[in-house]
Design an enzyme around this catalytic site. Sequence first.
Site, PDB file in Angstrom:
ATOM      1  N   ALA A   1       4.091   3.409   3.859  1.00 20.38           N
ATOM      2  CA  ALA A   1       2.653   3.170   4.023  1.00 20.38           C
ATOM      3  C   ALA A   1       1.813   4.413   4.320  1.00 20.38           C
ATOM      4  CB  ALA A   1       2.438   2.156   5.137  1.00 20.38           C
TER       5      ALA A   1
ATOM      6  N   GLY B   1      -1.850   5.775   4.819  1.00 19.07           N
ATOM      7  CA  GLY B   1      -2.569   4.559   5.171  1.00 19.07           C
ATOM      8  C   GLY B   1      -3.754   4.221   4.287  1.00 19.07           C
TER       9      GLY B   1
ATOM     10  N   LYS C   1      -3.846   2.831   1.239  1.00 17.30           N
ATOM     11  CA  LYS C   1      -3.722   1.467   0.692  1.00 17.30           C
ATOM     12  C   LYS C   1      -3.661   0.447   1.827  1.00 17.30           C
ATOM     13  CE  LYS C   1      -1.388   3.247  -3.362  1.00 17.30           C
ATOM     14  NZ  LYS C   1      -1.194   4.597  -2.777  1.00 17.30           N
TER      15      LYS C   1
ATOM     16  N   CYS D   1       2.825   7.944  -8.184  1.00 18.43           N
ATOM     17  CA  CYS D   1       1.885   8.919  -8.740  1.00 18.43           C
ATOM     18  C   CYS D   1       2.667   9.864  -9.650  1.00 18.43           C
ATOM     19  CB  CYS D   1       1.135   9.662  -7.639  1.00 18.43           C
ATOM     20  SG  CYS D   1       2.194  10.503  -6.472  1.00 18.43           S
TER      21      CYS D   1
END
Lengths: 209, 323
Positions: free
Chosen positions: B131, B134, B136, B255
Amino acid sequence: MYRIPTKNEITFLKRAFNIWGVFEVFERSSILIKEDSIDVVIYSNRYNPNNKSSKNKNCKIQVNSKFKDYNFDKTLSKKGVFLLNSDDHKIDVIKNQPYYAGLLMGYIHKKFFPSLSFLEIVATKSISFPYIIIKEQAANLVLYGRDVFGYSILSSSIFDENTLVLIMNSDRKPLGLGKTRYPSSVIFKENTVVVSNISDYGYYLREEN
Amino acid sequence: MKCILFSDSDYIQKLSNKYSFQTWMVSRYDKYVSDLEEFLKTINEISSRRYIRTNTLKISPDKLKKILLKKECVIKTTNLDEVFELINTGYPIGASLEYLLGYYYLQDLSSCYAVDAMELNENMKILDIAASPGGKTTYISQKLNNTGLIYAVESDKKRLKKLVFNTTRCGSKNISIYNIDGLSLSLSKIFSEAKFDNVILDAPCSCDGVIQKDRFRKKTYSTKSIDYCSTRQLNMINQAVSLVKPGGTLLYSTCSYSPEENEFVVNSLFDKHDIIIEPYKYGVPGLTSFGDHQLDKSLKNTRRFYPHIHNTLGFFIAKIHVK
Protein backbone atom coordinates in the site's frame (compact mmCIF):
# COMPACT_ATOMS: atom_id res chain seq x y z
CA MET A 1 -1.70 -2.54 21.99
CA TYR A 2 -5.02 -0.93 21.09
CA ARG A 3 -7.71 -1.06 23.78
CA ILE A 4 -10.98 0.57 24.82
CA PRO A 5 -10.40 3.63 27.06
CA THR A 6 -11.00 3.19 30.78
CA LYS A 7 -13.76 5.15 32.55
CA ASN A 8 -11.19 7.62 33.87
CA GLU A 9 -9.71 8.10 30.42
CA ILE A 10 -13.15 8.67 28.92
CA THR A 11 -13.92 11.34 31.51
CA PHE A 12 -10.49 12.89 30.94
CA LEU A 13 -10.90 12.91 27.15
CA LYS A 14 -14.45 14.28 27.28
CA ARG A 15 -13.15 17.17 29.35
CA ALA A 16 -10.25 17.71 26.96
CA PHE A 17 -12.47 17.60 23.87
CA ASN A 18 -14.85 20.01 25.63
CA ILE A 19 -12.05 22.53 26.23
CA TRP A 20 -11.44 22.56 22.49
CA GLY A 21 -15.18 22.83 21.78
CA VAL A 22 -15.51 19.44 20.08
CA PHE A 23 -17.31 17.48 22.78
CA GLU A 24 -19.84 16.31 20.18
CA VAL A 25 -17.07 14.74 18.11
CA PHE A 26 -16.11 12.57 21.07
CA GLU A 27 -19.71 11.58 21.70
CA ARG A 28 -20.17 10.34 18.14
CA SER A 29 -16.78 8.75 17.76
CA SER A 30 -15.10 5.47 18.23
CA ILE A 31 -12.04 6.13 20.34
CA LEU A 32 -9.27 3.68 21.17
CA ILE A 33 -6.16 4.00 23.28
CA LYS A 34 -2.82 2.66 22.13
CA GLU A 35 -0.51 1.93 25.03
CA ASP A 36 2.80 1.21 23.40
CA SER A 37 5.08 3.55 21.49
CA ILE A 38 3.85 5.21 18.34
CA ASP A 39 6.17 5.97 15.46
CA VAL A 40 4.69 9.37 14.84
CA VAL A 41 6.41 12.50 16.08
CA ILE A 42 3.95 15.21 16.88
CA TYR A 43 6.19 17.52 18.88
CA SER A 44 9.45 18.92 17.60
CA ASN A 45 12.81 18.41 19.28
CA ARG A 46 13.18 22.11 19.83
CA TYR A 47 11.90 21.69 23.35
CA ASN A 48 14.60 19.34 24.53
CA PRO A 49 15.82 20.80 27.86
CA ASN A 50 19.18 19.08 27.34
CA ASN A 51 19.69 20.88 24.08
CA LYS A 52 21.62 24.12 24.65
CA SER A 53 20.22 25.68 21.55
CA SER A 54 16.68 24.94 22.63
CA LYS A 55 14.65 28.12 22.69
CA ASN A 56 12.43 27.15 25.58
CA LYS A 57 14.39 25.14 28.10
CA ASN A 58 11.66 24.96 30.67
CA CYS A 59 9.13 23.36 28.42
CA LYS A 60 8.41 19.82 29.52
CA ILE A 61 6.84 18.69 26.29
CA GLN A 62 8.96 16.02 24.73
CA VAL A 63 9.05 13.87 21.68
CA ASN A 64 7.43 10.49 21.47
CA SER A 65 9.62 8.96 18.86
CA LYS A 66 11.96 6.19 17.95
CA PHE A 67 13.97 8.48 15.71
CA LYS A 68 17.49 8.98 16.97
CA ASP A 69 17.60 12.68 16.22
CA TYR A 70 14.86 13.30 18.70
CA ASN A 71 15.11 13.17 22.46
CA PHE A 72 12.89 10.51 23.90
CA ASP A 73 11.59 11.19 27.39
CA LYS A 74 10.84 7.92 29.14
CA THR A 75 8.67 9.67 31.70
CA LEU A 76 6.23 10.67 28.99
CA SER A 77 3.21 8.45 28.79
CA LYS A 78 2.85 6.71 25.49
CA LYS A 79 -0.93 6.63 25.45
CA GLY A 80 -2.04 7.58 21.97
CA VAL A 81 -5.69 8.46 21.39
CA PHE A 82 -7.08 7.18 18.08
CA LEU A 83 -10.29 8.06 16.29
CA LEU A 84 -11.91 5.38 14.13
CA ASN A 85 -14.76 5.68 11.68
CA SER A 86 -17.09 3.05 13.20
CA ASP A 87 -17.64 0.59 16.01
CA ASP A 88 -17.03 -2.25 13.54
CA HIS A 89 -13.61 -0.82 12.79
CA LYS A 90 -12.97 -0.47 16.52
CA ILE A 91 -13.81 -4.13 17.15
CA ASP A 92 -11.63 -5.17 14.22
CA VAL A 93 -8.67 -3.15 15.52
CA ILE A 94 -8.93 -4.60 19.02
CA LYS A 95 -9.04 -8.11 17.54
CA ASN A 96 -6.27 -7.76 14.96
CA GLN A 97 -3.99 -5.13 16.57
CA PRO A 98 -2.68 -3.40 13.42
CA TYR A 99 0.45 -1.27 13.28
CA TYR A 100 -1.65 1.87 12.96
CA ALA A 101 -5.39 2.53 12.77
CA GLY A 102 -7.63 5.50 12.10
CA LEU A 103 -6.47 8.99 13.01
CA LEU A 104 -4.21 9.93 15.89
CA MET A 105 -6.06 12.54 17.94
CA GLY A 106 -3.30 13.22 20.46
CA TYR A 107 -1.57 11.90 23.53
CA ILE A 108 -2.55 11.64 27.16
CA HIS A 109 0.08 12.63 29.67
CA LYS A 110 -1.44 14.38 32.66
CA LYS A 111 -2.82 16.79 30.08
CA PHE A 112 -4.18 16.06 26.62
CA PHE A 113 -1.74 17.02 23.86
CA PRO A 114 -3.68 17.35 20.63
CA SER A 115 -2.35 16.10 17.30
CA LEU A 116 -2.51 17.99 14.02
CA SER A 117 -5.50 15.89 12.93
CA PHE A 118 -7.31 16.89 16.12
CA LEU A 119 -6.51 20.56 15.52
CA GLU A 120 -8.01 20.34 12.08
CA ILE A 121 -11.26 18.97 13.50
CA VAL A 122 -11.25 21.83 16.02
CA ALA A 123 -10.67 24.43 13.29
CA THR A 124 -13.53 23.12 11.15
CA LYS A 125 -16.11 22.04 13.76
CA SER A 126 -15.59 24.08 16.92
CA ILE A 127 -16.77 27.62 17.55
CA SER A 128 -15.20 28.05 20.98
CA PHE A 129 -11.54 27.20 21.53
CA PRO A 130 -8.27 28.92 22.45
CA TYR A 131 -6.68 30.37 19.31
CA ILE A 132 -4.57 33.08 17.74
CA ILE A 133 -4.89 34.32 14.17
CA ILE A 134 -1.64 35.51 12.62
CA LYS A 135 -0.47 37.43 9.55
CA GLU A 136 0.40 35.62 6.32
CA GLN A 137 4.16 36.10 6.56
CA ALA A 138 4.22 34.78 10.11
CA ALA A 139 2.03 31.87 8.98
CA ASN A 140 4.77 30.76 6.59
CA LEU A 141 7.34 30.98 9.37
CA VAL A 142 5.19 28.87 11.70
CA LEU A 143 5.18 26.17 9.03
CA TYR A 144 9.00 26.19 9.29
CA GLY A 145 8.70 25.57 13.03
CA ARG A 146 9.20 29.17 14.17
CA ASP A 147 7.58 30.86 17.16
CA VAL A 148 5.06 33.70 16.94
CA PHE A 149 5.93 37.33 17.72
CA GLY A 150 3.38 39.73 19.19
CA TYR A 151 3.34 41.97 16.12
CA SER A 152 2.25 39.03 13.94
CA ILE A 153 -1.00 38.46 15.78
CA LEU A 154 -4.18 39.74 14.15
CA SER A 155 -6.64 38.52 16.79
CA SER A 156 -7.03 35.95 19.54
CA SER A 157 -9.44 34.35 21.95
CA ILE A 158 -9.17 35.00 25.69
CA PHE A 159 -6.60 32.81 27.46
CA ASP A 160 -4.01 32.71 30.26
CA GLU A 161 -0.30 32.18 29.86
CA ASN A 162 0.91 28.59 29.35
CA THR A 163 -2.27 27.73 27.48
CA LEU A 164 -2.22 25.49 24.42
CA VAL A 165 -3.69 27.45 21.51
CA LEU A 166 -4.52 26.71 17.91
CA ILE A 167 -2.48 28.89 15.56
CA MET A 168 -4.46 29.85 12.43
CA ASN A 169 -3.90 32.01 9.37
CA SER A 170 -6.22 34.82 8.29
CA ASP A 171 -8.40 32.29 6.40
CA ARG A 172 -8.82 30.44 9.73
CA LYS A 173 -6.87 27.47 8.38
CA PRO A 174 -4.97 25.62 11.12
CA LEU A 175 -1.20 26.00 11.08
CA GLY A 176 -0.21 24.32 14.31
CA LEU A 177 -0.33 24.16 18.07
CA GLY A 178 1.24 26.86 20.25
CA LYS A 179 1.80 27.50 23.91
CA THR A 180 1.21 31.02 25.15
CA ARG A 181 3.92 32.83 27.08
CA TYR A 182 1.57 35.64 28.11
CA PRO A 183 -2.15 36.01 28.82
CA SER A 184 -4.27 37.22 25.90
CA SER A 185 -4.62 40.70 27.42
CA VAL A 186 -0.92 41.41 26.71
CA ILE A 187 -0.38 39.10 23.74
CA PHE A 188 0.21 41.86 21.20
CA LYS A 189 3.68 42.72 22.65
CA GLU A 190 6.00 44.04 19.96
CA ASN A 191 9.30 42.26 19.20
CA THR A 192 8.71 39.47 21.70
CA VAL A 193 7.91 35.84 21.19
CA VAL A 194 4.47 35.50 22.69
CA VAL A 195 3.49 32.01 21.52
CA SER A 196 5.90 29.07 21.29
CA ASN A 197 5.47 26.70 18.40
CA ILE A 198 4.74 23.23 19.80
CA SER A 199 3.84 21.46 16.58
CA ASP A 200 2.94 22.61 13.09
CA TYR A 201 1.86 21.27 9.72
CA GLY A 202 5.33 21.82 8.31
CA TYR A 203 6.26 18.76 10.36
CA TYR A 204 4.74 16.64 7.62
CA LEU A 205 7.28 17.96 5.13
CA ARG A 206 10.24 17.95 7.49
CA GLU A 207 9.43 14.37 8.39
CA GLU A 208 8.95 13.40 4.75
CA ASN A 209 12.38 14.77 3.88
CA MET B 1 8.73 -16.12 -15.79
CA LYS B 2 11.88 -15.55 -17.83
CA CYS B 3 12.18 -12.28 -19.73
CA ILE B 4 11.54 -12.88 -23.44
CA LEU B 5 14.15 -11.38 -25.74
CA PHE B 6 14.07 -10.65 -29.47
CA SER B 7 16.72 -10.17 -32.09
CA ASP B 8 17.37 -6.57 -33.04
CA SER B 9 17.44 -4.90 -36.44
CA ASP B 10 19.26 -1.84 -37.77
CA TYR B 11 16.16 0.20 -37.12
CA ILE B 12 16.04 -0.91 -33.46
CA GLN B 13 19.75 -0.27 -33.11
CA LYS B 14 19.33 3.21 -34.55
CA LEU B 15 16.48 4.09 -32.20
CA SER B 16 18.38 2.68 -29.20
CA ASN B 17 21.35 4.89 -29.96
CA LYS B 18 19.26 7.94 -30.74
CA TYR B 19 17.29 7.80 -27.48
CA SER B 20 19.93 6.11 -25.29
CA PHE B 21 17.95 2.99 -24.51
CA GLN B 22 19.37 -0.51 -24.15
CA THR B 23 18.76 -2.35 -27.42
CA TRP B 24 17.01 -5.32 -25.85
CA MET B 25 14.45 -2.95 -24.30
CA VAL B 26 13.65 -1.27 -27.62
CA SER B 27 13.35 -4.60 -29.45
CA ARG B 28 10.76 -5.65 -26.87
CA TYR B 29 8.86 -2.35 -26.98
CA ASP B 30 8.75 -2.71 -30.76
CA LYS B 31 6.53 -5.79 -30.32
CA TYR B 32 3.71 -3.98 -28.52
CA VAL B 33 4.05 -0.19 -28.52
CA SER B 34 2.39 1.70 -31.34
CA ASP B 35 4.43 4.58 -32.81
CA LEU B 36 7.65 3.38 -31.20
CA GLU B 37 9.76 6.41 -32.03
CA GLU B 38 7.21 8.84 -30.59
CA PHE B 39 7.06 6.64 -27.46
CA LEU B 40 10.86 6.70 -26.99
CA LYS B 41 11.04 10.40 -27.78
CA THR B 42 8.32 11.23 -25.22
CA ILE B 43 10.05 9.23 -22.51
CA ASN B 44 13.45 10.62 -23.34
CA GLU B 45 12.76 14.26 -24.03
CA ILE B 46 9.47 15.36 -22.51
CA SER B 47 8.93 15.79 -18.78
CA SER B 48 6.19 13.64 -17.32
CA ARG B 49 2.88 15.41 -16.72
CA ARG B 50 2.01 16.34 -13.16
CA TYR B 51 -1.38 15.65 -11.66
CA ILE B 52 -3.10 16.31 -8.36
CA ARG B 53 -6.03 14.38 -6.99
CA THR B 54 -8.51 16.30 -4.85
CA ASN B 55 -9.06 14.73 -1.45
CA THR B 56 -12.84 14.97 -1.35
CA LEU B 57 -12.81 14.02 2.34
CA LYS B 58 -11.57 17.55 2.95
CA ILE B 59 -12.54 19.73 -0.01
CA SER B 60 -14.59 19.58 -3.21
CA PRO B 61 -12.82 19.70 -6.60
CA ASP B 62 -14.53 23.04 -7.36
CA LYS B 63 -13.30 24.66 -4.15
CA LEU B 64 -9.78 23.35 -4.67
CA LYS B 65 -9.84 24.62 -8.23
CA LYS B 66 -10.79 28.09 -6.96
CA ILE B 67 -7.96 28.07 -4.42
CA LEU B 68 -5.43 27.00 -7.05
CA LEU B 69 -6.64 29.57 -9.55
CA LYS B 70 -6.43 32.27 -6.87
CA LYS B 71 -2.78 31.27 -6.44
CA GLU B 72 -2.34 31.73 -10.20
CA CYS B 73 -1.88 28.03 -10.90
CA VAL B 74 -2.70 26.92 -14.43
CA ILE B 75 -4.61 23.66 -14.29
CA LYS B 76 -6.51 21.47 -16.71
CA THR B 77 -9.33 19.04 -16.09
CA THR B 78 -8.85 15.34 -16.83
CA ASN B 79 -11.10 12.34 -17.46
CA LEU B 80 -11.57 12.05 -13.70
CA ASP B 81 -13.56 14.81 -11.95
CA GLU B 82 -11.31 14.98 -8.91
CA VAL B 83 -8.00 14.91 -10.78
CA PHE B 84 -6.37 18.01 -12.32
CA GLU B 85 -3.34 18.29 -14.53
CA LEU B 86 -0.88 20.94 -13.37
CA ILE B 87 0.33 23.04 -16.27
CA ASN B 88 2.07 25.76 -14.28
CA THR B 89 2.14 26.32 -10.53
CA GLY B 90 4.67 29.06 -9.84
CA TYR B 91 5.20 27.76 -6.31
CA PRO B 92 6.14 24.38 -4.79
CA ILE B 93 2.84 22.55 -4.98
CA GLY B 94 4.15 19.82 -2.67
CA ALA B 95 4.88 22.26 0.14
CA SER B 96 1.81 24.49 0.25
CA LEU B 97 -0.48 24.71 3.26
CA GLU B 98 -3.26 23.12 1.19
CA TYR B 99 -1.00 20.12 0.53
CA LEU B 100 -0.06 19.87 4.20
CA LEU B 101 -3.72 20.03 5.17
CA GLY B 102 -4.38 17.11 2.85
CA TYR B 103 -6.59 18.94 0.33
CA TYR B 104 -4.85 17.13 -2.49
CA TYR B 105 -2.45 14.32 -3.25
CA LEU B 106 0.27 14.46 -5.90
CA GLN B 107 -0.50 11.35 -7.93
CA ASP B 108 -0.18 10.29 -11.53
CA LEU B 109 -3.40 10.01 -13.48
CA SER B 110 -2.66 6.36 -14.34
CA SER B 111 -2.54 5.48 -10.66
CA CYS B 112 -5.91 7.24 -10.18
CA TYR B 113 -7.34 5.18 -13.04
CA ALA B 114 -6.51 2.03 -11.08
CA VAL B 115 -8.79 3.11 -8.22
CA ASP B 116 -11.40 4.48 -10.62
CA ALA B 117 -11.58 1.05 -12.25
CA MET B 118 -12.62 -0.52 -8.93
CA GLU B 119 -16.33 -0.65 -8.21
CA LEU B 120 -16.39 0.93 -4.78
CA ASN B 121 -19.41 1.45 -2.58
CA GLU B 122 -19.67 2.74 0.96
CA ASN B 123 -19.11 0.24 3.79
CA MET B 124 -17.06 -2.13 1.66
CA LYS B 125 -14.19 -4.11 3.12
CA ILE B 126 -11.08 -3.55 1.00
CA LEU B 127 -7.59 -5.01 1.07
CA ASP B 128 -4.72 -2.94 -0.36
CA ILE B 129 -1.54 -5.01 -0.76
CA ALA B 130 1.80 -3.17 -1.01
CA ALA B 131 0.00 0.00 0.00
CA SER B 132 2.78 2.52 0.68
CA PRO B 133 3.04 5.46 0.07
CA GLY B 134 -0.75 5.47 0.22
CA GLY B 135 -1.91 7.22 -2.97
CA LYS B 136 -4.38 4.51 -3.89
CA THR B 137 -5.22 3.74 -0.25
CA THR B 138 -6.27 7.31 0.49
CA TYR B 139 -8.11 7.53 -2.84
CA ILE B 140 -10.10 4.42 -1.92
CA SER B 141 -10.74 5.93 1.51
CA GLN B 142 -12.28 9.02 -0.06
CA LYS B 143 -14.28 6.93 -2.55
CA LEU B 144 -15.74 5.06 0.46
CA ASN B 145 -16.39 8.44 2.09
CA ASN B 146 -14.51 7.31 5.22
CA THR B 147 -16.89 4.36 5.72
CA GLY B 148 -16.17 0.65 5.58
CA LEU B 149 -12.74 -0.67 6.34
CA ILE B 150 -9.47 -0.69 4.40
CA TYR B 151 -6.70 -3.09 5.35
CA ALA B 152 -3.50 -1.49 4.05
CA VAL B 153 -0.65 -3.99 4.00
CA GLU B 154 3.00 -2.97 3.64
CA SER B 155 6.04 -5.12 4.32
CA ASP B 156 8.73 -2.44 4.35
CA LYS B 157 9.01 -0.75 7.75
CA LYS B 158 10.64 2.35 6.29
CA ARG B 159 7.78 2.78 3.83
CA LEU B 160 5.20 2.38 6.62
CA LYS B 161 6.10 5.83 7.95
CA LYS B 162 5.19 7.38 4.62
CA LEU B 163 1.91 5.48 4.57
CA VAL B 164 1.01 6.71 8.07
CA PHE B 165 2.01 10.24 7.09
CA ASN B 166 -0.26 10.26 4.05
CA THR B 167 -3.29 8.59 5.64
CA THR B 168 -3.03 11.05 8.54
CA ARG B 169 -2.60 14.05 6.25
CA CYS B 170 -5.61 12.99 4.19
CA GLY B 171 -7.81 12.48 7.26
CA SER B 172 -8.66 8.83 6.54
CA LYS B 173 -10.33 7.21 9.54
CA ASN B 174 -11.25 3.93 7.85
CA ILE B 175 -7.73 2.53 7.36
CA SER B 176 -5.88 -0.07 9.41
CA ILE B 177 -2.22 -0.46 8.50
CA TYR B 178 -0.50 -3.83 8.85
CA ASN B 179 3.22 -4.53 8.64
CA ILE B 180 2.96 -7.84 6.77
CA ASP B 181 4.62 -9.11 3.61
CA GLY B 182 2.16 -9.46 0.74
CA LEU B 183 3.76 -12.82 0.00
CA SER B 184 2.89 -14.30 3.39
CA LEU B 185 -0.68 -13.07 3.84
CA SER B 186 -2.10 -16.60 3.88
CA LEU B 187 0.21 -17.47 6.80
CA SER B 188 -1.10 -14.57 8.86
CA LYS B 189 -3.94 -15.29 11.27
CA ILE B 190 -5.61 -12.02 10.34
CA PHE B 191 -5.85 -12.85 6.64
CA SER B 192 -6.11 -16.63 6.64
CA GLU B 193 -9.91 -16.55 7.02
CA ALA B 194 -10.76 -13.00 5.92
CA LYS B 195 -12.48 -12.29 2.61
CA PHE B 196 -12.73 -8.87 1.00
CA ASP B 197 -15.21 -7.17 -1.34
CA ASN B 198 -12.31 -5.77 -3.33
CA VAL B 199 -8.59 -6.38 -3.28
CA ILE B 200 -6.08 -4.06 -4.93
CA LEU B 201 -2.59 -5.30 -5.67
CA ASP B 202 -0.31 -2.63 -7.07
CA ALA B 203 2.52 -5.10 -7.32
CA PRO B 204 6.16 -4.19 -6.78
CA CYS B 205 7.56 -4.21 -10.32
CA SER B 206 10.58 -3.45 -12.48
CA CYS B 207 9.19 0.09 -12.97
CA ASP B 208 10.14 0.83 -16.55
CA GLY B 209 6.86 2.75 -16.72
CA VAL B 210 8.41 5.52 -14.63
CA ILE B 211 11.57 5.96 -16.73
CA GLN B 212 10.13 9.25 -18.00
CA LYS B 213 10.28 10.53 -14.41
CA ASP B 214 13.60 8.89 -13.54
CA ARG B 215 15.67 8.54 -16.73
CA PHE B 216 18.59 6.97 -14.87
CA ARG B 217 16.54 3.75 -14.87
CA LYS B 218 17.13 3.36 -18.61
CA LYS B 219 20.70 2.33 -17.87
CA THR B 220 20.08 0.22 -14.78
CA TYR B 221 17.03 -1.63 -16.08
CA SER B 222 17.81 -5.32 -16.58
CA THR B 223 16.24 -8.60 -17.64
CA LYS B 224 17.02 -9.89 -14.15
CA SER B 225 14.63 -7.39 -12.55
CA ILE B 226 11.85 -8.58 -14.88
CA ASP B 227 12.57 -12.25 -13.98
CA TYR B 228 12.66 -11.47 -10.27
CA CYS B 229 9.58 -9.25 -10.20
CA SER B 230 7.39 -11.53 -12.33
CA THR B 231 8.11 -14.51 -10.06
CA ARG B 232 7.15 -12.46 -6.99
CA GLN B 233 4.06 -11.12 -8.74
CA LEU B 234 2.84 -14.62 -9.58
CA ASN B 235 2.99 -15.54 -5.90
CA MET B 236 1.36 -12.31 -4.79
CA ILE B 237 -1.52 -12.41 -7.26
CA ASN B 238 -2.39 -15.98 -6.27
CA GLN B 239 -2.60 -14.95 -2.63
CA ALA B 240 -4.55 -11.81 -3.50
CA VAL B 241 -7.17 -13.58 -5.60
CA SER B 242 -7.82 -16.13 -2.85
CA LEU B 243 -8.71 -13.27 -0.50
CA VAL B 244 -11.51 -11.92 -2.72
CA LYS B 245 -15.12 -12.78 -1.82
CA PRO B 246 -17.05 -14.64 -4.55
CA GLY B 247 -18.49 -11.88 -6.74
CA GLY B 248 -15.75 -9.46 -5.70
CA THR B 249 -12.97 -7.90 -7.73
CA LEU B 250 -9.19 -7.98 -7.72
CA LEU B 251 -7.56 -4.93 -9.26
CA TYR B 252 -4.04 -5.82 -10.36
CA SER B 253 -1.73 -3.03 -11.50
CA THR B 254 1.94 -2.32 -12.13
CA CYS B 255 3.96 0.59 -13.44
CA SER B 256 5.79 -1.69 -15.85
CA TYR B 257 5.35 -2.28 -19.57
CA SER B 258 6.69 -5.85 -19.40
CA PRO B 259 4.11 -8.44 -20.50
CA GLU B 260 5.84 -10.94 -18.16
CA GLU B 261 4.83 -8.73 -15.22
CA ASN B 262 1.38 -7.93 -16.55
CA GLU B 263 -0.64 -10.10 -18.95
CA PHE B 264 1.40 -13.27 -18.20
CA VAL B 265 0.82 -12.85 -14.45
CA VAL B 266 -2.93 -12.39 -14.91
CA ASN B 267 -3.06 -15.23 -17.45
CA SER B 268 -1.65 -17.63 -14.85
CA LEU B 269 -4.83 -17.23 -12.77
CA PHE B 270 -7.00 -19.02 -15.35
CA ASP B 271 -5.47 -22.40 -14.43
CA LYS B 272 -6.53 -22.32 -10.77
CA HIS B 273 -9.32 -19.76 -10.41
CA ASP B 274 -12.72 -19.07 -11.87
CA ILE B 275 -12.28 -15.49 -13.05
CA ILE B 276 -13.40 -13.01 -15.69
CA ILE B 277 -11.31 -10.08 -16.91
CA GLU B 278 -13.53 -7.02 -17.09
CA PRO B 279 -12.85 -4.06 -19.40
CA TYR B 280 -12.16 -0.49 -18.29
CA LYS B 281 -13.09 2.59 -20.30
CA TYR B 282 -9.60 4.17 -20.50
CA GLY B 283 -6.28 2.88 -21.83
CA VAL B 284 -5.48 0.59 -24.76
CA PRO B 285 -6.27 -3.15 -24.73
CA GLY B 286 -3.76 -5.52 -23.17
CA LEU B 287 -1.79 -8.10 -25.14
CA THR B 288 -3.15 -11.54 -26.04
CA SER B 289 0.16 -12.78 -27.38
CA PHE B 290 3.84 -11.98 -26.97
CA GLY B 291 6.63 -13.71 -28.88
CA ASP B 292 5.55 -17.31 -29.36
CA HIS B 293 3.24 -17.22 -26.35
CA GLN B 294 -0.51 -17.14 -26.80
CA LEU B 295 -2.54 -15.83 -23.88
CA ASP B 296 -6.24 -15.97 -23.03
CA LYS B 297 -8.25 -13.81 -25.44
CA SER B 298 -10.01 -12.00 -22.60
CA LEU B 299 -6.70 -10.35 -21.67
CA LYS B 300 -7.57 -7.76 -24.28
CA ASN B 301 -9.83 -6.39 -21.51
CA THR B 302 -6.80 -5.46 -19.43
CA ARG B 303 -5.54 -1.95 -20.01
CA ARG B 304 -2.17 -0.42 -20.86
CA PHE B 305 -1.25 3.24 -20.51
CA TYR B 306 1.53 4.92 -22.47
CA PRO B 307 2.97 8.42 -22.02
CA HIS B 308 2.79 9.34 -25.72
CA ILE B 309 -0.87 8.29 -25.99
CA HIS B 310 -2.42 8.90 -22.59
CA ASN B 311 -0.15 11.61 -21.10
CA THR B 312 0.47 9.39 -18.07
CA LEU B 313 3.39 7.33 -16.87
CA GLY B 314 3.49 3.75 -18.16
CA PHE B 315 0.90 1.65 -16.36
CA PHE B 316 -1.05 -1.59 -16.53
CA ILE B 317 -4.47 -2.38 -15.06
CA ALA B 318 -6.35 -5.67 -14.88
CA LYS B 319 -9.83 -5.74 -13.41
CA ILE B 320 -10.37 -9.35 -12.38
CA HIS B 321 -13.85 -10.46 -11.37
CA VAL B 322 -13.80 -13.51 -9.10
CA LYS B 323 -16.81 -15.80 -9.58
